[in-house]
Design a protein around this motif. Structure first.
Motif, PDB file in Angstrom:
ATOM      1  N   ASP A  51       0.810  -1.214   0.000  1.00  0.00           N
ATOM      2  CA  ASP A  51       0.000   0.000   0.000  1.00  0.00           C
ATOM      3  C   ASP A  51       0.847   1.269   0.000  1.00  0.00           C
ATOM      4  O   ASP A  51       0.465   2.289  -0.555  1.00  0.00           O
ATOM      5  CB  ASP A  51      -0.938   0.014   1.217  1.00  0.00           C
ATOM      6  N   ARG A  52       2.007   1.213   0.605  1.00  0.00           N
ATOM      7  CA  ARG A  52       2.847   2.412   0.699  1.00  0.00           C
ATOM      8  C   ARG A  52       3.494   2.785  -0.637  1.00  0.00           C
ATOM      9  O   ARG A  52       3.490   3.935  -1.047  1.00  0.00           O
ATOM     10  CB  ARG A  52       3.925   2.188   1.753  1.00  0.00           C
ATOM     11  N   TYR A  53       4.028   1.775  -1.349  1.00  0.00           N
ATOM     12  CA  TYR A  53       4.781   2.056  -2.574  1.00  0.00           C
ATOM     13  C   TYR A  53       3.962   1.890  -3.852  1.00  0.00           C
ATOM     14  O   TYR A  53       4.187   2.584  -4.820  1.00  0.00           O
ATOM     15  CB  TYR A  53       6.032   1.171  -2.650  1.00  0.00           C
ATOM     16  N   LYS A  54       3.076   0.936  -3.849  1.00  0.00           N
ATOM     17  CA  LYS A  54       2.236   0.662  -5.019  1.00  0.00           C
ATOM     18  C   LYS A  54       3.081   0.481  -6.281  1.00  0.00           C
ATOM     19  O   LYS A  54       2.878   1.147  -7.291  1.00  0.00           O
ATOM     20  CB  LYS A  54       1.192   1.756  -5.204  1.00  0.00           C
ATOM     21  N   ASN A  55       4.056  -0.425  -6.201  1.00  0.00           N
ATOM     22  CA  ASN A  55       4.940  -0.694  -7.340  1.00  0.00           C
ATOM     23  C   ASN A  55       4.219  -1.382  -8.494  1.00  0.00           C
ATOM     24  O   ASN A  55       4.435  -1.050  -9.641  1.00  0.00           O
ATOM     25  CB  ASN A  55       6.106  -1.584  -6.911  1.00  0.00           C
TER      26      ASN A  55
END
Length: 91
Positions: A51-55
C-alpha cells in the motif's frame, strides 16, 4: 465470443444482449454462453503489492471450486424454476 458462440443475440453495438419481447433468437446459444462462463469462471484476489509504494498491481487466482459450485447451483435453480430439462454439471 463471436467465434465461440456466433449465434448469440447482439445489440446494434455488437454487445451481447437480452432478447426483447417477441424477438427471435437462438435459445441454445444462451445455454452455450452459460456453459462457457462455467468453464472459465475464476475467483481472484487483486490489489497493490504494498500500500505504501504501489509498485505493481497483482492478480492471484484462487481456488475456484466454491465459485463454480455457487454458479452451478444458481443456474440449476433457474433451470428448475423455468421448467427446463437441463442441468449444468462439472462435465
Amino acid at each position: 465470443m463471436a467465434i465461440k458462440i456466433p449465434n448469440i443475440l447482439r445489440d446494434k453495438y455488437g454487445h451481447i444482449a437480452a432478447p426483447q419481447d417477441n424477438e427471435d433468437y437462438d435459445q441454445y446459444s444462451l445455454i452455450d454462453l452459460i456453459e462457457y462462463v462455467a468453464q472459465n469462471i475464476k475467483n481472484i484476489s487483486e490489489g497493490w503489492n504494498k500500500d505504501r509504494y504501489k509498485n505493481h498491481w497483482y492478480i492471484h487466482y484462487l481456488d475456484t471450486t466454491n465459485v463454480f459450485d455457487d454458479y452451478r447451483n444458481e443456474i440449476n435453480e433457474i433451470y428448475q424454476e423455468s421448467g427446463l430439462l437441463f442441468t449444468l454439471t462439472s462435465g
